[in-house]
Design an enzyme around this catalytic site. Structure first.
Site, PDB file in Angstrom:
ATOM      1  CE  LYS A 153      -4.083  -2.033   0.170  1.00 35.44           C
ATOM      2  NZ  LYS A 153      -5.126  -1.861  -0.841  1.00 35.44           N
ATOM      3  CD  GLU A 183     -10.080   3.962   0.755  1.00 38.62           C
ATOM      4  OE1 GLU A 183     -10.092   5.199   0.541  1.00 38.62           O
ATOM      5  OE2 GLU A 183      -9.303   3.175   0.173  1.00 38.62           O
ATOM      6  CB  SER A 227      -0.132  -8.158  -0.984  1.00 38.98           C
ATOM      7  OG  SER A 227      -0.937  -8.973  -0.161  1.00 38.98           O
TER       8      SER A 227
HETATM    9  C1  LIG Z   1      -1.589  -6.888   2.781  1.00 34.96           C
HETATM   10  C2  LIG Z   1      -2.731  -6.605   1.878  1.00 34.96           C
HETATM   11  N1  LIG Z   1      -2.858  -7.316   0.757  1.00 34.96           N
HETATM   12  C3  LIG Z   1      -3.869  -7.117  -0.097  1.00 34.96           C
HETATM   13  C4  LIG Z   1      -4.843  -6.170   0.161  1.00 34.96           C
HETATM   14  C5  LIG Z   1      -5.959  -6.019  -0.810  1.00 34.96           C
HETATM   15  O1  LIG Z   1      -5.935  -4.815  -1.497  1.00 34.96           O
HETATM   16  P1  LIG Z   1      -5.646  -4.758  -3.036  1.00 34.96           P
HETATM   17  O2  LIG Z   1      -6.568  -5.712  -3.708  1.00 34.96           O
HETATM   18  O3  LIG Z   1      -5.928  -3.341  -3.395  1.00 34.96           O
HETATM   19  O4  LIG Z   1      -4.223  -5.114  -3.271  1.00 34.96           O
HETATM   20  C6  LIG Z   1      -4.747  -5.379   1.325  1.00 34.96           C
HETATM   21  C7  LIG Z   1      -5.746  -4.351   1.619  1.00 34.96           C
HETATM   22  O5  LIG Z   1      -5.736  -3.711   2.626  1.00 34.96           O
HETATM   23  C8  LIG Z   1      -3.657  -5.604   2.201  1.00 34.96           C
HETATM   24  O6  LIG Z   1      -3.508  -4.891   3.312  1.00 34.96           O
END
Ligand SMILES: Cc1ncc(COP(=O)(O)O)c(C=O)c1O
Length: 433
Positions: free
Chosen positions: A94, A116, A382
């Site tokens: 993020k 948000e 992620s």
């Molecule tokens: C660690 C992590 N992975 C994935 C996501 C999912 O978001 P996005 O689909 O925008 O990558 C989030 C959302 O808060 C997150 O904190």
């Protein structure tokens, strides 16, 4: 537009096929126009890119490593590389977007940012970028998410951000986005809305994609270096879709690289308690300013999503993903709560890496669904799972009782979540030490 064509021209990119667009109050249109114009300039501006690049390197810690996960690879019989976004400052992808958008706000002369947050990761990332760049910051967060993610709430407050609890509806991400939009309508003159995912009204899906594509650009170069060729598959979890579009974009023009998005299957698509809008084949509607597949009833009222992970608990998806699905360039599958929880534990034990519950959805698929055509793949890790500890351990105990963390508990090898929808847990699992 052909399936393999990336949509690179900001400004001409308000729609992805039939999806996207701008369904917002008129008061916001000038701000969206200004944002679109600003980004069209800054995107090509060497000074801005150098400033952003330096912060990503020295503050965030990029490039993030591409790590060959040896024990996962041994277990599944192919090379599985993890793109380590969990190692970024603040612990998830993020921050790539938050720093970029806060810099854009600075360049637009806006002293205040709002956002948000669901899992709290985007909130923490925005609060961090706001502190770094001396911007006033307000984060809207559903009280249910605040409960699930208290350490992140405390982090934001420590960073000098106001966390505004949202009490309406299911008190999660959808309501938080709605409240943030309401704030923005009233404050648009001096406030930039830092959209946290590749969703919402144009130009947000493209800006967030452009700011996150560094994940895939790095990963593509890194895999060529490490393996000498492109991967057969790239896998990422999909909430609104920012980490997935970030890693997919670099591979869109490589037709031999399969792109797989993993959505939150929650308690199962048939129960309605999920967030798998693409895998579930849901119809398009309007949410947060964009036309996109969305969970809705037969009168078009938005339904609540459900996921064990706050960051995937969103009843829609970014419009570009819907188009990638329709054109066949990417595929989307669901993974449910119980399976994600078990992957959270398995990956912690196999690799010494505690993955975010969001990423654990993608990891479950990689660990358990056979992929005979794949020899090398990249999974976007992620974020890190420290934020999820309490919630995930409670979830595991609920599934398996107090022995959930006993060292002999493991998922069965080759467990197929499609064949085993009841998620009835470990049966014949190999012991994980
Ligand atoms: C660690 C992590 N992975 C994935 C996501 C999912 O978001 P996005 O689909 O925008 O990558 C989030 C959302 O808060 C997150 O904190």
């Amino acid at each position: 537009m052909t399936p393999g064509t990336p949509f690179t021209e900001i400004g001409s990119e308000r729609r992805f096929g039939p999806y996207g667009g701008r369904y917002v109050p008129e008061t916001l249109l000038p701000a969206l126009d200004e944002l679109e114009r600003t980004w069209a300039t800054l995107r090509e501006d060497a000074g801005f890119q150098a400033e952003l690049g330096t912060l990503l390197r020295d503050f965030v810690g990029r490039p993030s490593p591409l790590y060959l996960a040896r024990r996962i690879s041994e277990r599944v019989g192919r090379e599985v590389y993890l793109k380590r976004e969990d190692l970024n400052h603040t612990g998830a992808h993020k921050i790539n977007n938050a720093i970029g958008q806060c810099l854009i706000a600075k360049h637009m002369g806006k002293p205040r940012v709002i956002a948000e947050t669901g899992a709290g990761q985007h909130g923490v990332a925005t609060a961090t970028a706001a502190a770094l760049l001396d911007l006033e910051c307000v984060i809207y967060m559903g009280v249910e998410d605040m409960r699930r993610q208290m350490p992140n709430v405390q982090r934001m407050r420590l960073l000098g951000t106001t966390v505004q609890p949202v009490e309406s509806g299911a008190r999660t991400l959808k309501e938080a986005v709605s409240q943030a939009f309401r704030d923005w309508v009233a404050t648009v003159e001096d406030t930039h809305y830092v959209m946290g995912t590749a969703a919402g009204a144009a130009p947000f899906p493209s800006i967030v994609r452009d700011l996150q594509r560094i994940i895939g650009d790095e990963a593509r170069a890194q895999i060529l270096d490490a393996a000498g060729r492109l991967p057969d598959r790239v896998v990422a979890c999909v909430g609104g879709g920012s980490n997935a579009i970030g890693i997919f974009t670099a591979f869109l023009d490589d037709p031999d690289v399969a792109l797989l998005g993993v959505e939150p299957g929650g308690h199962g698509i048939e129960t309605g308690a999920h967030g798998a809008v693409l895998a579930g084949g849901l119809e398009a509607g309007v949410l947060h300013g964009a036309m996109t597949p969305v969970m809705q009833d037969d009168r078009g009222q938005i339904l609540e999503a459900h996921s064990i992970s706050a960051g995937l608990d969103y009843p829609a998806v970014g419009p570009q993903h819907a188009w990638l699905r329709d054109t066949g360039r990417a595929t989307y599958v669901p993974v449910g709560d119980a399976d994600a929880l078990r992957a959270f534990r398995t990956v912690s034990r196999l690799e010494g890496i505690i993955p975010a519950l969001e990423s654990s959805h993608a990891l479950h698929h990689v660990l358990h669904v056979p992929a005979p055509d794949v020899e090398i793949e990249i999974v976007c890790l992620s974020g890190r799972g420290d934020k999820d500890m309490e919630h995930a351990l409670a979830g595991l105990r609920e599934l398996e009782g107090d022995d959930a963390l006993a060292h002999t508990v493991a998922e069965p090898l080759g467990h197929d979540p499609v064949a085993d929808q009841d998620g009835d847990g470990p049966q014949d699992g190999a012991e994980i030490r």
